[in-house]
Design a protein around this motif. Structure first.
Motif, PDB file in Angstrom:
ATOM      1  N   ARG A  81      45.138  33.557  53.313  1.00 13.60           N
ATOM      2  CA  ARG A  81      45.008  34.923  53.839  1.00 13.60           C
ATOM      3  C   ARG A  81      44.305  35.853  52.857  1.00 13.60           C
ATOM      4  O   ARG A  81      44.200  37.051  53.109  1.00 13.60           O
ATOM      5  N   GLY A  82      43.833  35.300  51.747  1.00 18.15           N
ATOM      6  CA  GLY A  82      43.115  36.120  50.777  1.00 18.15           C
ATOM      7  C   GLY A  82      44.022  36.927  49.867  1.00 18.15           C
ATOM      8  O   GLY A  82      43.544  37.819  49.162  1.00 18.15           O
ATOM      9  N   LEU A  83      45.319  36.608  49.821  1.00 14.62           N
ATOM     10  CA  LEU A  83      46.257  37.323  48.944  1.00 14.62           C
ATOM     11  C   LEU A  83      46.359  36.545  47.630  1.00 14.62           C
ATOM     12  O   LEU A  83      47.367  35.924  47.308  1.00 14.62           O
ATOM     13  N   HIS A  84      45.286  36.596  46.831  1.00 11.40           N
ATOM     14  CA  HIS A  84      45.150  35.684  45.703  1.00 11.40           C
ATOM     15  C   HIS A  84      46.069  36.019  44.541  1.00 11.40           C
ATOM     16  O   HIS A  84      46.541  35.120  43.846  1.00 11.40           O
ATOM     17  N   TRP A  85      46.322  37.307  44.290  1.00 10.33           N
ATOM     18  CA  TRP A  85      47.172  37.634  43.133  1.00 10.33           C
ATOM     19  C   TRP A  85      48.638  37.239  43.379  1.00 10.33           C
ATOM     20  O   TRP A  85      49.254  36.626  42.506  1.00 10.33           O
ATOM     21  N   LEU A 105      52.041  45.035  36.436  1.00 10.49           N
ATOM     22  CA  LEU A 105      52.643  44.259  37.526  1.00 10.49           C
ATOM     23  C   LEU A 105      51.821  44.307  38.799  1.00 10.49           C
ATOM     24  O   LEU A 105      51.920  43.397  39.637  1.00 10.49           O
ATOM     25  N   VAL A 106      51.033  45.364  38.989  1.00 11.93           N
ATOM     26  CA  VAL A 106      50.288  45.512  40.237  1.00 11.93           C
ATOM     27  C   VAL A 106      48.785  45.595  40.001  1.00 11.93           C
ATOM     28  O   VAL A 106      48.031  45.904  40.924  1.00 11.93           O
ATOM     29  N   ARG A 107      48.342  45.332  38.767  1.00 11.33           N
ATOM     30  CA  ARG A 107      46.904  45.290  38.527  1.00 11.33           C
ATOM     31  C   ARG A 107      46.351  43.926  38.924  1.00 11.33           C
ATOM     32  O   ARG A 107      47.097  42.952  39.116  1.00 11.33           O
ATOM     33  N   ALA A 108      45.017  43.863  39.019  1.00  6.75           N
ATOM     34  CA  ALA A 108      44.374  42.577  39.293  1.00  6.75           C
ATOM     35  C   ALA A 108      44.721  41.591  38.191  1.00  6.75           C
ATOM     36  O   ALA A 108      44.810  41.944  37.018  1.00  6.75           O
ATOM     37  N   ARG A 109      44.918  40.341  38.583  1.00  7.00           N
ATOM     38  CA  ARG A 109      45.271  39.303  37.597  1.00  7.00           C
ATOM     39  C   ARG A 109      43.993  38.803  36.929  1.00  7.00           C
ATOM     40  O   ARG A 109      43.490  37.721  37.219  1.00  7.00           O
ATOM     41  N   VAL A 110      43.488  39.608  36.019  1.00  9.07           N
ATOM     42  CA  VAL A 110      42.239  39.297  35.323  1.00  9.07           C
ATOM     43  C   VAL A 110      42.547  38.930  33.881  1.00  9.07           C
ATOM     44  O   VAL A 110      43.218  39.677  33.171  1.00  9.07           O
ATOM     45  N   GLU A 111      42.067  37.772  33.453  1.00 11.75           N
ATOM     46  CA  GLU A 111      42.286  37.332  32.082  1.00 11.75           C
ATOM     47  C   GLU A 111      41.480  38.211  31.115  1.00 11.75           C
ATOM     48  O   GLU A 111      40.419  38.717  31.456  1.00 11.75           O
ATOM     49  N   ALA A 112      41.985  38.374  29.920  1.00 11.06           N
ATOM     50  CA  ALA A 112      41.276  39.093  28.853  1.00 11.06           C
ATOM     51  C   ALA A 112      40.892  40.503  29.278  1.00 11.06           C
ATOM     52  O   ALA A 112      39.886  41.048  28.814  1.00 11.06           O
ATOM     53  N   VAL A 152      45.882  45.103  44.192  1.00 10.67           N
ATOM     54  CA  VAL A 152      47.283  44.723  44.324  1.00 10.67           C
ATOM     55  C   VAL A 152      47.442  43.276  44.788  1.00 10.67           C
ATOM     56  O   VAL A 152      48.303  42.548  44.294  1.00 10.67           O
ATOM     57  N   LEU A 153      46.594  42.859  45.727  1.00 13.87           N
ATOM     58  CA  LEU A 153      46.787  41.557  46.359  1.00 13.87           C
ATOM     59  C   LEU A 153      45.673  40.558  46.096  1.00 13.87           C
ATOM     60  O   LEU A 153      45.838  39.381  46.391  1.00 13.87           O
ATOM     61  N   GLY A 154      44.540  41.005  45.588  1.00 13.72           N
ATOM     62  CA  GLY A 154      43.414  40.090  45.381  1.00 13.72           C
ATOM     63  C   GLY A 154      42.464  40.138  46.559  1.00 13.72           C
ATOM     64  O   GLY A 154      42.748  40.689  47.608  1.00 13.72           O
ATOM     65  N   THR A 155      41.304  39.537  46.416  1.00 10.19           N
ATOM     66  CA  THR A 155      40.275  39.605  47.451  1.00 10.19           C
ATOM     67  C   THR A 155      39.749  38.224  47.775  1.00 10.19           C
ATOM     68  O   THR A 155      39.979  37.261  47.046  1.00 10.19           O
ATOM     69  N   ASP A 156      39.008  38.156  48.862  1.00 12.33           N
ATOM     70  CA  ASP A 156      38.420  36.881  49.293  1.00 12.33           C
ATOM     71  C   ASP A 156      37.154  36.605  48.491  1.00 12.33           C
ATOM     72  O   ASP A 156      36.042  36.779  48.983  1.00 12.33           O
TER      73      ASP A 156
END
Length: 631
Positions: free
Chosen positions: A248-252, A437-444, A299-303
Motif C-alpha cells: 500500500r506504499g506505507l514504507h516507513w 518517531l514520525v520523520r522519514a526513515r532516512v539513513e544518515a 509519516v508513512l513513506g511514499t511509492d
C-alpha cells in the motif's frame, strides 16, 4: 553573448564531467594548447592545434555538442571551448544575479525532453506524490537543486534543460528532471519562496490512519505479552502485515515492523542485537505514525523504487562508524553526494575467539577497496545505486567501474546543508524538525561537516569515559563535540584528543540539539595533516591528562533516560506481567521527572503506574522519546 556558457562555473562543469577533465582542460589553456574560439551567430566553435573541432550550438546539451574527437559524453575539448569562451569575456562586467526558478520551464520543453509517451509516464508517477527538498538559487550558489527520494537533480544554468545534472541512470533521469521541475512549479504556485523548502508534491494530503489499524492491533498484543513472552505465531502475522503495508506504499511503518520482527527474533536467539530500548521504541513508533498529522510521505513513506541505479556518482567520504556485538562487526561509511548524505553498510561475522577493533578492520575490503582508504576518499562509480532511505550500494562485481582518490581538502567545497558554517542556523534547522518517531526513515539524515574556527575547551569524564569539547564557528556560536569510549574503537578518543590539539578546521559527525546547543557525535576530523577517521585509529598515547574539566551533569537527560529504561523494561516483560517492584520504579521515575520540572512527562509516567495499559504506555513512551530529542 552566450549566457548559458558564461553561467557554467567550474563546479557545474565538474558535475557534468569530472574534476580530472576540468583540470586537464584548464592546464591546456594555461599552457597555450587551448582552442582558437570563433563565434558565428549564436554558435561557438573551437579549433585545437591537433585539428580537433568543437561546435557548441544553442539549446544543445554539452555532452551532445559535436566534437570531432568522437567522444559521446562531455570531453576535455568541449570543456576547454567553454573555458576559452569565458576567458574571452572575463574583462566584461559579470551579470548581476537574478533570482529564477526551474518551475518556469514549461511542459512543452519537458515533452521535447521526454517525448510524449515519457511525459505521460512521468505525469502518472508524479500523481502518486513524493517528498522533495528544494534549494533555490542564490548569489553564492546560482544552481537550483531538488532532492527527490531516489536522486538529486541540479539545474546548473537558468532555464536550460541541457545543463541539468541528475545522479540517476539514463533510464529514469529525464523522468526525475520533470519531477523536479513540477516540484519547483508547485512551490512557486503555493508561495513557498524560502531558500530551502521541504514539502510533499501531489499525492495524498495526510496519513492513511485506516491502513495502520491491523498492525497496531498486533503491536499491542506484542506489547502486552512482552518480548520475553511473545508467541512466535505473532511473527508470522507481523510479516504478513509488513508485506501488506509495503504493497500500500506505507514504507516507513513497514520498515518499523521489519525491525520489530528482527528484535523479537534476536531475543529468542539470545542475540546481542536485541535491545529492550530499541524494542520499545519500535512499538512506540508505530503508534506515533498512526497519531501523526504531518505530510503522508514523511509519516508513512511514499511509492518510490526500493533501489535506484545512479549514473557516474561522485561522493566524498565523511568518515565511518564501527559497531559490533560478540557475533559480528558492522561498519557504516558515510558519504556526501551533493546536498545529500548517504551511508554504505558492510557486516562481517566473527568467530568466538575474535574481537577485532576498528583499526583491525581498516585493511579489510569494502566495495573493492580497503576500509581505511574508503572512509577518507572521493569515490567515482558507475556501478552504484541508492535506496529511498539513502543507503548506498556499490556493486563488487563491477569494481573496475569505481575509482577512489584521497579526500584531501574536498570537505571545503561541499555544499549546504552538508557543510555547516553557521551553527546558529543549523540549531534553528534542527529545532524545526518534527520528532524522529514520525520523520522519514532516512539513513544518515543528520550527518554533517561542521567548519571549526576555534577549540575553546576540552573536558573528559573518567567515570563516563566521555570526551567533550566546546568548539566555535567563525561567528562565535558554539557547539559541543561529545564522544564516548567504545570497545570496538578503543583508539577513537585518543585520536580525537590529538586532532583537537592539532588545530582542526572541520569535523564530521551526526548532529543533534540539546538545550539549544548543537551536539556533534564525531566521525572524522580534518586537520592540516589530513582527515583523521576516529573509529579506525590505533590506540594512541595522547591520554586524558589531569586538568581536563569534568562536564556538567545532565539532570533532565538522566531523568528521562531512567524513565525510558523503566518503560522499556515494562515492554520487555510485557504489560500483563508488570510486577509491584516495576510499578514502584515507575513512581520513582515520575517523582524524578517532576523534580527536574518535566511535569507533563511525570504525569504520563505516573498514569502508567496507576493504570498499566497499551494506551498509557504509548502516551508515556512517545512523550519521553520526544522530550529526550527536543530537550
Amino acid at each position: 553573448m552566450r549566457d548559458d556558457l558564461l553561467a557554467l562555473t567550474p563546479e557545474a562543469l565538474t558535475a557534468l564531467a569530472n574534476r580530472g577533465l576540468v583540470k586537464r582542460a584548464t592546464k591546456d589553456l594555461d599552457a597555450g594548447a587551448g582552442p582558437v574560439v570563433e563565434v558565428e551567430g549564436d554558435a561557438v566553435r573551437g579549433r585545437f592545434p591537433d585539428g580537433v573541432e568543437v561546435e557548441l550550438p544553442v539549446g544543445v546539451a554539452l555532452g551532445a555538442a559535436p566534437c570531432s574527437c568522437g567522444a559521446h559524453a562531455v570531453c576535455r575539448h568541449r570543456i576547454a571551448v567553454v573555458l576559452a569562451y569565458q576567458r574571452r569575456h572575463e574583462d566584461e562586467p559579470a551579470p548581476e544575479f537574478t533570482a529564477w526558478s526551474p518551475g518556469a520551464i514549461d511542459d512543452a520543453a519537458l515533452t521535447a525532453l521526454l517525448g510524449a509517451r515519457g511525459f505521460a509516464a512521468a505525469r502518472r508517477s508524479h500523481a502518486a506524490g513524493y517528498p522533495v527538498r528544494l534549494r533555490r538559487p542564490t548569489a553564492a550558489d546560482p544552481a537550483a537543486s531538488a532532492e527527490l527520494p531516489s536522486c538529486t537533480v541540479r539545474f546548473l544554468v537558468p532555464g536550460e534543460l541541457g545543463y541539468v545534472h541528475a545522479d540517476a541512470t539514463a533510464a529514469r533521469r529525464d523522468e526525475f528532471v520533470a519531477h523536479a521541475v513540477w516540484a519547483f512549479r508547485e512551490a512557486d504556485e503555493r508561495g513557498l519562496v524560502e531558500d530551502v523548502v521541504r514539502f510533499d508534491v501531489g499525492g495524498g494530503a495526510g496519513p492513511d490512519r485506516a491502513g495502520l489499524a491491523g498492525v497496531l492491533e498486533l503491536a499491542d498484543r506484542v506489547l502486552l505479552d512482552g518480548a520475553a513472552h511473545a508467541d512466535p505465531v505473532l511473527d508470522a502475522g507481523l510479516r504478513r502485515t509488513r508485506v501488506e503495508l509495503g504493497a500500500r506504499g506505507l514504507h516507513w511503518p513497514a520498515a518499523a515492523v521489519d525491525d520489530l520482527v528482527g528484535q523479537l527474533e534476536a531475543y529468542r536467539e539470545r542475540s546481542a542485537h536485541y535491545r529492550p530500548e530499541r524494542f520499545a521504541e519500535l512499538v512506540a513508533e508505530l503508534h506515533a505514525r498512526h497519531r501523526a498529522t504531518g505530510a503522508r510521505s514523511q509519516v508513512l513513506g511514499t511509492d518510490v523504487p526500493a533501489e535506484t541505479p545512479m549514473n557516474r556518482v561522485r561522493v566524498t567520504a565523511l568518515g565511518c562508524r564501527v559497531r559490533g556485538t560478540v557475533e559480528d562487526r558492522t561498519v557504516e561509511v558515510f558519504f556526501a553526494s551533493g546536498p545529500t548524505t548517504l551511508v554504505l553498510r558492510h557486516r562481517w561475522a566473527i568467530g568466538e575467539t575474535e574481537s577485532p577493533t576498528g583499526h583491525d578492520l581498516a585493511p579489510r575490503r569494502v566495495a573493492g577497496t580497503a576500509l581505511g582508504a574508503l572512509a577518507a576518499s572521493n569515490v567515482v562509480s558507475e556501478s552504484a545505486s541508492r535506496s529511498a532511505s539513502q543507503v548506498l550500494k556499490v556493486s563488487a562485481g563491477r569494481v573496475s567501474k569505481t575509482s577512489i582518490t584521497p579526500v584531501g581538502r574536498s570537505w571545503e567545497g561541499l555544499p549546504e546543508p552538508v557543510l555547516v558554517r553557521s551553527l546558529a542556523a543549523e540549531a534553528g534547522a534542527l529545532e524545526r524538525l518534527p520528532p524522529r518517531l514520525v520523520r522519514a526513515r532516512v539513513e544518515a539524515e543528520l550527518v554533517r561537516v561542521v567548519a571549526v574556527a576555534e577549540v575553546r575547551s576540552v573536558g573528559y569524564s573518567s567515570g563516563a569515559q566521555r570526551l567533550d569539547a566546546v568548539v566555535a564557528d567563525e561567528f562565535g556560536t558554539t557547539a559541543t563535540i561529545s564522544a564516548t569510549h567504545r570497545g570496538v574503537a578503543p583508539g577513537a578518543l585518543d585520536a580525537l584528543a590529538g586532532a583537537l590539539e592539532s588545530g582542526p578546521t572541520m569535523v564530521s559527525g551526526s548532529l543533534r540539539r540539546v538545550g539549544g546547543v548543537v551536539v556533534i557525535d564525531p566521525l572524522a576530523v580534518l586537520t592540516d595533516a589530513g582527515v583523521v577517521v576516529l573509529d579506525l585509529a590505533p590506540v594512541g598515547d595522547v591520554g586524558m591528562v589531569p586538568g581536563y574539566r569534568e562536564p556538567e551533569s545532565d539532570l533532565i537527560g538522566d531523568a528521562v533516560d531512567e524513565a525510558l529504561a523503566v518503560c522499556a523494561d515494562a515492554a520487555h516483560r510485557g504489560l500483563r506481567h508488570v510486577t509491584p517492584s516495576l510499578r514502584s520504579r515507575l513512581g520513582d521515575a515520575a517523582a524524578e521527572l517532576r523534580r527536574v520540572g518535566l511535569h507533563g512527562n511525570a504525569a504520563a509516567v505516573a498514569a502508567l503506574g496507576e493504570e498499566v495499559s497499551a494506551r498509557t504506555w504509548v502516551d508515556a513512551q512517545v512523550r519521553l522519546l520526544t522530550t529526550l530529542e527536543c530537550r
